[in-house]
Design a protein around this motif. Structure first.
Motif, PDB file in Angstrom:
ATOM      1  N   GLY A  55      48.506  33.855  41.304  1.00 26.88           N
ATOM      2  CA  GLY A  55      48.579  35.232  40.842  1.00 26.88           C
ATOM      3  C   GLY A  55      47.294  36.006  40.683  1.00 26.88           C
ATOM      4  O   GLY A  55      47.321  37.133  40.204  1.00 26.88           O
ATOM      5  N   LEU A  56      46.143  35.442  41.042  1.00 22.14           N
ATOM      6  CA  LEU A  56      44.882  36.170  40.932  1.00 22.14           C
ATOM      7  C   LEU A  56      44.110  36.068  42.235  1.00 22.14           C
ATOM      8  O   LEU A  56      44.133  35.034  42.907  1.00 22.14           O
ATOM      9  N   ARG A  57      43.383  37.132  42.568  1.00 23.33           N
ATOM     10  CA  ARG A  57      42.539  37.142  43.754  1.00 23.33           C
ATOM     11  C   ARG A  57      41.290  37.958  43.460  1.00 23.33           C
ATOM     12  O   ARG A  57      41.274  38.806  42.559  1.00 23.33           O
ATOM     13  N   ALA A  58      40.247  37.720  44.224  1.00 16.72           N
ATOM     14  CA  ALA A  58      39.034  38.529  44.114  1.00 16.72           C
ATOM     15  C   ALA A  58      39.323  39.903  44.693  1.00 16.72           C
ATOM     16  O   ALA A  58      39.912  40.026  45.772  1.00 16.72           O
ATOM     17  N   THR A  59      38.903  40.953  43.990  1.00 16.41           N
ATOM     18  CA  THR A  59      39.163  42.327  44.433  1.00 16.41           C
ATOM     19  C   THR A  59      37.888  43.076  44.804  1.00 16.41           C
ATOM     20  O   THR A  59      37.941  44.261  45.118  1.00 16.41           O
ATOM     21  N   GLY A  60      36.758  42.401  44.774  1.00 19.40           N
ATOM     22  CA  GLY A  60      35.493  43.027  45.114  1.00 19.40           C
ATOM     23  C   GLY A  60      34.444  41.974  45.387  1.00 19.40           C
ATOM     24  O   GLY A  60      34.714  40.766  45.294  1.00 19.40           O
ATOM     25  N   PRO A  61      33.238  42.399  45.712  1.00 14.46           N
ATOM     26  CA  PRO A  61      32.168  41.439  46.021  1.00 14.46           C
ATOM     27  C   PRO A  61      31.818  40.569  44.817  1.00 14.46           C
ATOM     28  O   PRO A  61      31.738  41.046  43.682  1.00 14.46           O
ATOM     29  N   CYS A  98      38.453  40.662  39.761  1.00 12.79           N
ATOM     30  CA  CYS A  98      39.707  40.088  40.223  1.00 12.79           C
ATOM     31  C   CYS A  98      40.894  40.869  39.673  1.00 12.79           C
ATOM     32  O   CYS A  98      40.771  41.650  38.716  1.00 12.79           O
ATOM     33  N   GLY A  99      42.022  40.645  40.308  1.00 14.79           N
ATOM     34  CA  GLY A  99      43.247  41.309  39.905  1.00 14.79           C
ATOM     35  C   GLY A  99      44.446  40.549  40.429  1.00 14.79           C
ATOM     36  O   GLY A  99      44.316  39.488  41.056  1.00 14.79           O
ATOM     37  N   PRO A 100      45.660  41.104  40.213  1.00 12.74           N
ATOM     38  CA  PRO A 100      46.872  40.420  40.663  1.00 12.74           C
ATOM     39  C   PRO A 100      46.873  40.199  42.165  1.00 12.74           C
ATOM     40  O   PRO A 100      46.452  41.062  42.938  1.00 12.74           O
ATOM     41  N   MET A 146      39.438  43.927  36.553  1.00 11.90           N
ATOM     42  CA  MET A 146      39.011  42.952  35.543  1.00 11.90           C
ATOM     43  C   MET A 146      37.853  42.132  36.104  1.00 11.90           C
ATOM     44  O   MET A 146      37.924  41.652  37.232  1.00 11.90           O
ATOM     45  N   ARG A 147      36.804  41.985  35.308  1.00  9.32           N
ATOM     46  CA  ARG A 147      35.641  41.208  35.720  1.00  9.32           C
ATOM     47  C   ARG A 147      35.580  39.916  34.894  1.00  9.32           C
ATOM     48  O   ARG A 147      35.552  39.961  33.658  1.00  9.32           O
ATOM     49  N   ILE A 148      35.572  38.785  35.594  1.00 10.17           N
ATOM     50  CA  ILE A 148      35.492  37.470  34.962  1.00 10.17           C
ATOM     51  C   ILE A 148      34.156  36.845  35.327  1.00 10.17           C
ATOM     52  O   ILE A 148      33.730  36.900  36.489  1.00 10.17           O
ATOM     53  N   ALA A 149      33.477  36.259  34.356  1.00  9.39           N
ATOM     54  CA  ALA A 149      32.131  35.732  34.601  1.00  9.39           C
ATOM     55  C   ALA A 149      31.922  34.419  33.871  1.00  9.39           C
ATOM     56  O   ALA A 149      32.545  34.141  32.844  1.00  9.39           O
ATOM     57  N   THR A 150      31.004  33.621  34.413  1.00  2.50           N
ATOM     58  CA  THR A 150      30.557  32.392  33.757  1.00  2.50           C
ATOM     59  C   THR A 150      29.043  32.335  33.820  1.00  2.50           C
ATOM     60  O   THR A 150      28.428  32.768  34.799  1.00  2.50           O
ATOM     61  N   PHE A 151      28.434  31.798  32.747  1.00  2.00           N
ATOM     62  CA  PHE A 151      26.974  31.783  32.666  1.00  2.00           C
ATOM     63  C   PHE A 151      26.535  30.620  31.794  1.00  2.00           C
ATOM     64  O   PHE A 151      26.900  30.527  30.623  1.00  2.00           O
ATOM     65  N   ASN A 152      25.747  29.713  32.370  1.00  4.96           N
ATOM     66  CA  ASN A 152      25.087  28.644  31.617  1.00  4.96           C
ATOM     67  C   ASN A 152      23.803  29.230  31.035  1.00  4.96           C
ATOM     68  O   ASN A 152      22.869  29.562  31.760  1.00  4.96           O
ATOM     69  N   LEU A 153      23.737  29.335  29.711  1.00  2.00           N
ATOM     70  CA  LEU A 153      22.662  30.070  29.048  1.00  2.00           C
ATOM     71  C   LEU A 153      21.340  29.325  28.926  1.00  2.00           C
ATOM     72  O   LEU A 153      20.315  29.954  28.653  1.00  2.00           O
ATOM     73  N   ASP A 176      34.722  41.357  31.427  1.00  2.00           N
ATOM     74  CA  ASP A 176      35.831  41.488  30.493  1.00  2.00           C
ATOM     75  C   ASP A 176      36.161  40.148  29.842  1.00  2.00           C
ATOM     76  O   ASP A 176      36.586  40.095  28.693  1.00  2.00           O
ATOM     77  N   VAL A 177      35.970  39.074  30.600  1.00  2.00           N
ATOM     78  CA  VAL A 177      36.126  37.716  30.074  1.00  2.00           C
ATOM     79  C   VAL A 177      34.889  36.936  30.507  1.00  2.00           C
ATOM     80  O   VAL A 177      34.571  36.873  31.696  1.00  2.00           O
ATOM     81  N   LEU A 178      34.194  36.356  29.540  1.00  2.00           N
ATOM     82  CA  LEU A 178      32.923  35.679  29.812  1.00  2.00           C
ATOM     83  C   LEU A 178      32.960  34.265  29.258  1.00  2.00           C
ATOM     84  O   LEU A 178      33.219  34.056  28.072  1.00  2.00           O
ATOM     85  N   ALA A 179      32.690  33.296  30.133  1.00  2.00           N
ATOM     86  CA  ALA A 179      32.564  31.899  29.728  1.00  2.00           C
ATOM     87  C   ALA A 179      31.088  31.550  29.625  1.00  2.00           C
ATOM     88  O   ALA A 179      30.301  31.886  30.517  1.00  2.00           O
ATOM     89  N   LEU A 180      30.709  30.888  28.547  1.00  2.00           N
ATOM     90  CA  LEU A 180      29.308  30.536  28.303  1.00  2.00           C
ATOM     91  C   LEU A 180      29.186  29.037  28.073  1.00  2.00           C
ATOM     92  O   LEU A 180      30.028  28.429  27.399  1.00  2.00           O
ATOM     93  N   GLN A 181      28.128  28.474  28.625  1.00  2.00           N
ATOM     94  CA  GLN A 181      27.829  27.052  28.410  1.00  2.00           C
ATOM     95  C   GLN A 181      26.387  26.912  27.912  1.00  2.00           C
ATOM     96  O   GLN A 181      25.586  27.819  28.063  1.00  2.00           O
TER      97      GLN A 181
END
Length: 255
Positions: free
Chosen positions: A228-234, A252-254, A1-8, A34-39
């Motif tokens: 319950g979540l950790r980074a699983t890649g760079p 990230c993943g479990p 799962m890829r989680i991201a945030t981006f101030n547009l 997969d889940v994107l937060a936008l500001q």
């Protein structure tokens, strides 16, 4: 799962000053979140060609659920009023959004008062500091039915006024005390990692500068978690064709 945030930065490029909706779509597709937060998200604003930036992002990433919540109605930096949630859906607005490829079970909104005092700030194209008035803020929370079960995601864009942003963060965290499953707080908190971690009580999944975009020296954008979540890649912090911030992406993943 890829989680991201981006101030547009409402889709504007700091290189040429233009807002081109196609750039936003390409940038969001490149993030592959997969889940994107936008500001700093616009809806029906003349400066962004009347586009619904949340809808553009949702289409670009193949989302099944998305929610835009304005903090102000009208034009930031011009004539605006505090958003209350009772406005017409087509009212010009500016705020934050959450976009998800996974189904959202529930949504919640927390409205945050702006600081009464502004701050003198150096803005692009100015020769001296300009007193910038603070605006109200908003936080959006979603309980998401993810691949490993339900988890909670919250995004916000806090005040640039020191101290007041910490007060806002405490208010947000108080609303998340009973949040189901692992908790992820995403967004431009307008503070560096140390105070963000101390005030929120959450743990960072990414430690990388995100601002300013050309040569980042500070991390203002964060992915903070509880349980319950950790980074699983760079971790990725790509420079994209819009905004004065870099995006922040965490696989990230479990735990």
């Amino acid at each position: 799962m890829r989680i991201a945030t981006f101030n547009l930065l409402h889709g504007r490029s700091v290189d040429d000053g233009r807002v081109e909706p196609g750039r936003l779509s390409q940038a969001v597709a490149a993030l592959d979140a997969d889940v994107l937060a936008l500001q700093e998200v616009d809806r029906n604003q003349a400066r962004s060609h009347g586009a619904d930036l949340t809808a553009l992002a949702a289409e670009a990433m193949g989302a099944v659920d998305a929610c835009f919540v304005p903090a102000v109605i009208g034009t930031p930096g011009g004539t605006w009023t505090v958003a209350t949630g009772q406005e017409q859906q087509d009212s010009p607005g500016y705020g934050v959004a959450l976009v998800s490829r996974y189904p959202v079970v529930t949504w919640d909104v927390v409205r945050l008062r702006g600081a009464r005092a502004g701050l003198p700030m150096w803005l692009p194209g100015t020769h001296r500091p300009i007193l910038v008035r603070d605006e109200p803020r908003v936080a959006v929370t979603a309980v998401i039915d993810g691949p490993s079960g339900r988890f909670t995601v919250c995004t916000t864009h806090l005040s640039f006024v020191p101290g007041w942003n910490r007060r806002q963060l405490r208010q947000v965290m108080s609303t998340l005390e009973g949040a189901p499953g692992p908790l992820v707080l995403l967004g431009d908190l307008n503070m560096t990692a140390r105070p963000a971690v101390r005030v929120s009580g959450l743990q960072p999944l990414a430690s990388v500068p995100t601002f300013p975009v050309h040569r980042p020296t500070r991390q203002l954008d964060h992915v903070l978690v509880r349980g319950g979540l950790r980074a699983t890649g760079p971790v990725e912090s790509p420079r994209l064709a819009l905004s004065d911030h870099r995006a922040l992406v965490v696989p990230c993943g479990p735990a």
